[in-house]
Scaffold this active site. Structure first.
Site, PDB file in Angstrom:
ATOM      1  N   GLU A 137       0.539  -1.252  -0.111  1.00  0.00           N
ATOM      2  CA  GLU A 137      -0.073  -0.033  -0.088  1.00  0.00           C
ATOM      3  C   GLU A 137       0.731   1.115   0.017  1.00  0.00           C
ATOM      4  O   GLU A 137       0.599   2.190   0.663  1.00  0.00           O
ATOM      5  CB  GLU A 137      -0.797  -0.054   1.142  1.00  0.00           C
TER       6      GLU A 137
HETATM    7  C1  TNX Z   1      -4.447  -3.810   5.360  1.00  0.00           C
HETATM    8  S1  TNX Z   1      -2.845  -6.242   4.596  1.00  0.00           S
HETATM    9  C2  TNX Z   1      -3.018  -3.691   5.748  1.00  0.00           C
HETATM   10  C3  TNX Z   1      -2.815  -3.370   6.981  1.00  0.00           C
HETATM   11  C4  TNX Z   1      -3.988  -3.135   7.848  1.00  0.00           C
HETATM   12  C5  TNX Z   1      -4.989  -4.293   7.526  1.00  0.00           C
HETATM   13  C6  TNX Z   1      -6.260  -4.371   8.505  1.00  0.00           C
HETATM   14  C7  TNX Z   1      -1.754  -5.133   4.479  1.00  0.00           C
HETATM   15  C8  TNX Z   1      -0.509  -5.617   3.816  1.00  0.00           C
HETATM   16  N1  TNX Z   1      -2.025  -3.980   4.930  1.00  0.00           N
HETATM   17  O1  TNX Z   1      -2.073  -2.476   7.117  1.00  0.00           O
HETATM   18  O2  TNX Z   1      -3.804  -3.040   9.052  1.00  0.00           O
HETATM   19  O3  TNX Z   1      -5.495  -4.220   6.397  1.00  0.00           O
HETATM   20  O4  TNX Z   1      -7.012  -5.515   8.239  1.00  0.00           O
END
Ligand code: TNX
Length: 640
Positions: free
Chosen positions: A356
């Site tokens: 992300e």
């Molecule tokens: C997505 S999964 C994220 C996390 C959050 C999570 C909450 C991922 C690689 N990134 O930063 O904590 O969703 O469910």
């Protein structure tokens, strides 16, 4: 003892109206249907029908050489509940000994690393393996063949027998992980250790620690002698650790209270690593970047292009932060952080995050990875990252943690070049999700309505064009935006982490949901007795276990028994005293159930009951819960 329909002892008790002759000193034995309730399910396990193994006062743990450390671990596990000495010795095995047999060729062929064999019968319980790790895994199986009371930290009256069985077992995958997100909300070192202690019971062998994120930075980094840009690394903990995920972006609270703050000194981290290592668990530390880095940017001004520190942000928001891929300071910083972490981490992997990075820009994202990955290699480690990082060429043996399918083409390309995959598809492994809309904690973006153990169990980790050998394992991430402390972490984890553990261990063809559900039924007792919180799923027919010690008294009074009743709100206890009297007697939970807490053990007490004559009586206690009826018998020696 287990509910009568699963025990072999129902017979015994002609409910004696007169003092029983020659009553046994111990509660009546029940041989539990051991091999049918193991979690995860072994590759091969048969009940041989021989007499059971019986652990006794005189049992030794026979373990030589490198097997000793596993012997010591097992002794430490079993001494509190049994009260036995269980010395770890090198004597030649005698009847009733546990034997840890370490040597080449002992594990099932082709499975030297973690395979083991376990044979229990009236002579001994023998675990054989090529490695101490294999012995340790065999110990976890043996532990589950014993009554759930073996998990008690205080002495319990029970018959310490294990069903006679022959087991040959090894894992489907070498990497069986759980991830704790200590960035969003902190767990103490003691809590992490406790968490590990429970996870290993299900043969989890990897602990991924998500140490940094937008909300907080949790690992101390010492300022190195070589510090060209004069960065203040102390600020990472002085400033960055003060954050946590408190509220949603809209200001609504995320959890039952604010996030828990804290950080790990390097000694703390080393302590966690050592505790894990002693349990054959590999720690994989993650420093997320280039996104998910607000806490670092808030701590060290020079990481920002304008040289101004960002404000800390304790909302759950992500996707707004980035390290500067074009600044040499960024890589100086990362070199310091990763080299210190590498020095403290015996495992092969450094997790670089990579998820992300929404404001980094694609070219900058590639630049970041192409500069960071050689640093990881220079430290002698393999990189691991969320699946986005497959956008660049990875070294052979690099690990891609697959959490969503959006970059599948990149993943497949890197796999064809020798990268490996750990499966964490959000919809079936993210144990931070609510079980259902009534869950008081948990997020719900990845799984919406029915997110219990069945959904986390019933999926195939080898898919999307991947082959069995491309996948090295699975991990259940426990993101902690809504998690406050160990009990809540456990509540979200159990039973779902057990689902993931079995996905990682048991061959696909050996798994099916009805069988798994049936095996889960005895797990509630074991967790209750171990003092581990869990969610007593309404889909599981939880069993009740009772312990009722022999009494030496003419007047029975106070506590007479303890029992487990994972999902019962008002279990009923009926006591047949053995002198012709029967009464419903009071039960009280030692720790009450709540929306985020399974009930603890229940106590059974009796009003004062004076036996009419001196002698020996046989009492029968029956516990009725919504999921069944359990019965046990105990002896009262009625003397002056
Ligand atoms: C997505 S999964 C994220 C996390 C959050 C999570 C909450 C991922 C690689 N990134 O930063 O904590 O969703 O469910």
């Amino acid at each position: 003892m287990r509910r009568t329909w699963r025990t072999v002892v129902v017979a015994a008790v002609a409910l004696v109206a007169m003092p029983a002759a020659a009553a046994p000193a111990m509660p009546v034995a029940s041989v539990e249907p051991g091999v049918q309730r193991l979690l995860p399910r072994p590759v091969e396990a048969v009940a041989t029908g021989r007499a059971p193994f019986a652990l006794g006062e005189g049992s030794h743990i026979v373990a030589r050489g490198a097997a000793r450390q596993v012997g010591d671990y097992l002794g430490d596990l079993l001494r509190p509940a049994t009260g036995y000495r269980l010395p770890v010795t090198a004597r030649s095995p005698r009847r009733g000994d546990i034997v840890l047999d370490l040597g080449p060729g002992k594990a099932p062929e082709g499975h030297a690393a973690e395979g083991y064999r376990l044979v229990t019968d009236e002579r001994s319980a023998t675990i054989s393996a090529d490695t101490p790790a294999g012995l340790f895994l065999g110990v976890q199986t043996f532990r589950q063949l014993l009554p759930a009371w073996a998990e008690s930290r205080t002495r319990v009256s029970a018959v310490w027998q294990a069903q006679a069985a022959r087991i040959s077992d090894y894992p489907r995958f070498a990497y069986r992980g759980v991830m704790l997100d200590v960035a969003r909300s902190y767990l103490t070192v003691a809590e992490i250790k406790r968490y590990i202690d429970t996870a290993v019971l299900f043969k989890v062998n990897t602990l991924h620690l998500h140490l940094t994120d937008d909300q907080a930075w949790r690992i101390a980094v010492t300022t190195p002698g070589d510090n060209p840009s004069g960065l203040d690394y102390d600020a990472l903990t002085r400033v960055g650790s003060l954050g946590g995920a408190d509220v949603y972006g809209n200001g609504n609270p995320l959890g039952t209270g604010p996030a828990i703050r804290g950080y790990y000194t390097q000694r703390d981290y080393a302590e966690v690593v050592a505790h894990a290592k002693a349990r054959f668990v590999t720690v994989v530390p993650e420093i997320d970047g280039p996104g998910h880095t607000n806490a670092a940017l808030a701590s060290i001004p020079r990481l920002n292009p304008d040289g101004v520190a960002k404000p800390m942000n304790t909302t759950a928001d992500v996707g707004y932060s980035t390290l500067d891929a074009n600044s040499p300071v960024t890589y100086e910083f990362l070199r310091t952080v990763f080299s210190q972490l590498a020095a403290l981490t015996p495992g092969p992997y450094l997790h670089i995050g990579g998820d992300e990075a929404l404001v980094t820009g694609h070219d900058n994202y590639l630049t970041y990875l192409r500069q960071l990955l050689p640093e990881v290699a220079r430290l002698g480690k393999l990189p691991m990252g969320w699946n986005e990082y497959a956008a660049v060429d990875l070294p052979p043996g690099a690990v891609i943690q697959f959490w969503r399918g959006s970059t599948l083409a990149d993943v497949l390309k890197q796999v064809s070049r020798g990268a490996k995959v750990v499966m964490s598809p959000a919809g079936t492994t993210y144990i931070d999700q609510k079980y259902d809309p009534s869950s008081p904690i948990g997020l719900s973006w990845a799984c919406r309505n029915a997110c219990d153990f069945d959904r986390y169990y019933d999926w195939q980790p080898v898919r999307d064009g991947l082959t069995e050998s491309d996948v090295i394992g699975v991990t259940a991430p426990l993101w902690s935006e809504t998690v406050r402390g160990l009990a809540q972490a456990q509540w979200l984890s159990y039973p779902r982490l057990v689902s993931i553990a079995e996905v990682g261990w048991t061959p696909q063809a050996g798994r099916n949901l009805p069988d798994f559900t049936a095996r889960l039924s005895s797990l509630g007792s074991r967790l209750t007795i171990a003092g581990v919180n869990f969610r007593p799923s309404p889909a599981v027919p939880w069993t009740t276990d009772i312990t009722a010690p022999t009494q030496h008294t003419r007047t029975l009074r106070g506590e007479v028994a303890r029992f487990t009743a994972p999902s019962a709100t008002t279990p009923l206890a009926t006591l047949t005293y053995g002198d012709g009297t029967t009464a419903d007697v009071p039960v009280t939970p030692t720790t009450p159930a709540g929306p985020l807490a399974a009930p603890g053990l229940w106590k059974v007490t009796t009003p004062d009951h004076r036996y009419p004559h001196l002698g020996t009586y046989k009492a029968t206690l029956t516990i009725t819960t919504p999921t069944g009826v359990a019965t046990t018998h105990f002896t009262i020696h009625a003397h002056h």
